[in-house]
Design a protein around this motif. Sequence first.
Motif, PDB file in Angstrom:
ATOM      1  N   ASP A 164     -33.112  68.531  43.529  1.00  0.00           N
ATOM      2  CA  ASP A 164     -33.298  69.406  42.369  1.00  0.00           C
ATOM      3  C   ASP A 164     -31.955  69.632  41.670  1.00  0.00           C
ATOM      4  O   ASP A 164     -31.019  70.149  42.284  1.00  0.00           O
ATOM      5  N   PRO A 165     -31.842  69.260  40.395  1.00  0.00           N
ATOM      6  CA  PRO A 165     -30.548  69.399  39.715  1.00  0.00           C
ATOM      7  C   PRO A 165     -30.224  70.849  39.293  1.00  0.00           C
ATOM      8  O   PRO A 165     -29.106  71.137  38.883  1.00  0.00           O
ATOM      9  N   ARG A 166     -31.192  71.769  39.441  1.00  0.00           N
ATOM     10  CA  ARG A 166     -30.934  73.148  39.012  1.00  0.00           C
ATOM     11  C   ARG A 166     -29.844  73.787  39.864  1.00  0.00           C
ATOM     12  O   ARG A 166     -29.733  73.530  41.060  1.00  0.00           O
ATOM     13  N   LYS A 167     -29.056  74.673  39.220  1.00  0.00           N
ATOM     14  CA  LYS A 167     -27.928  75.306  39.926  1.00  0.00           C
ATOM     15  C   LYS A 167     -28.395  76.153  41.114  1.00  0.00           C
ATOM     16  O   LYS A 167     -27.737  76.213  42.144  1.00  0.00           O
ATOM     17  N   ASP A 168     -29.539  76.814  40.949  1.00  0.00           N
ATOM     18  CA  ASP A 168     -30.024  77.672  42.034  1.00  0.00           C
ATOM     19  C   ASP A 168     -31.124  76.954  42.830  1.00  0.00           C
ATOM     20  O   ASP A 168     -32.107  77.564  43.244  1.00  0.00           O
ATOM     21  N   SER A 169     -30.922  75.658  43.065  1.00  0.00           N
ATOM     22  CA  SER A 169     -31.980  74.837  43.676  1.00  0.00           C
ATOM     23  C   SER A 169     -32.366  75.319  45.074  1.00  0.00           C
ATOM     24  O   SER A 169     -33.485  75.090  45.521  1.00  0.00           O
ATOM     25  N   GLU A 170     -31.415  76.014  45.775  1.00  0.00           N
ATOM     26  CA  GLU A 170     -31.753  76.464  47.136  1.00  0.00           C
ATOM     27  C   GLU A 170     -32.935  77.448  47.120  1.00  0.00           C
ATOM     28  O   GLU A 170     -33.668  77.550  48.111  1.00  0.00           O
ATOM     29  N   LYS A 171     -33.130  78.122  46.009  1.00  0.00           N
ATOM     30  CA  LYS A 171     -34.268  79.046  45.899  1.00  0.00           C
ATOM     31  C   LYS A 171     -35.591  78.299  46.008  1.00  0.00           C
ATOM     32  O   LYS A 171     -36.601  78.867  46.405  1.00  0.00           O
TER      33      LYS A 171
END
Length: 332
Positions: A164-171
């Motif tokens: 997942d390229p999103r910054k908060d992908s760990e969520k």
Amino acid sequence: AAAAKAPVKKNPKVANVSVQLEMKALWDEFNQLGTEMIVTKAGRRMFPTFQVKIFGMDPMADYMLLMDFVPVDDKRYRQVTNTWPVSRYAFHSSSWLVAGKADPATPGRVHYHPDSPAKGAQWMKQIVSFDKLKLTNNLLDDNGHIILNSMHRYQPRFHVVYVDPRKDSEKYAEENFKTFVFEETRFTAVTAYQNHRITQLKIASNPFAKGFRDCDPEDWPRNHRPGPLPLMSAFARSRNPVSSPAHQNGTEKDAAESRREFEREAGGTALHQAEAAHQQLMSRVLSPALPIRGHSYHHHHHHHMNAAAAAAAAANMYSPAGAPAGYDYGPR
């Protein structure tokens, strides 16, 4: 609490992914007998190799592929062999019995496919083979191998993870992966095969086992491993390595390593002894010190050796002084 247990809605990037197990018929055959996988201190590759075909990925998205191994139950097993003598024949039946509670759990590890991460298009265009994965029983292993307890049963699991390229992908971690379990791939970890039918099936179906297929199983020693191979066939195998099966990152080096592992697993000591004996003989033939009509032996000119020189070489090679003690040179 009920809401917490509700299945997580998967990211569309993984929701549509489906996986097909390769060599399913072979896995089924092993599973019916009770699959066994060798574990060693140094690490041993699996056979059959875990291979899959993947469908439904986003061709342009990045994915990581990984595997882990979970205990099937909380038990330790032992193999019991029963023999019934009937007339001149003995019928053998082996079965797994529970020997007690499982040993303390081994460190949980995952094996990332070495091509990870890669685009969906790359994963889908070919069979994905986990041929680098190795199983060990060394609790202190520092090579990243999967650590298992011998005489315990395990279920391999295959995971597809969307990067997942999103910054908060760990969520979104739980949304971004999908797990696949093929029950026919479960196995018992062993340090030596317990069921001789498993040994025979591995020899019959392993591409690196060609040299053992000529052996009559009835002639195998009691531990069900093939006996010594004829000297010259051992030499032929060393000169003509078995070709590597096609997989996307297979190399000759990997093929050679797999072959060596199989030879160790299926009674390779006999093979190595035969090769050592042959090397001893060959070193005498190829030695520059051989008195062949005063010529030193040059590999590129061996066709110039006349019959007398060849006879002299043969006499020297097979002289009692140079032959291994008690070696039988009779036809095989």
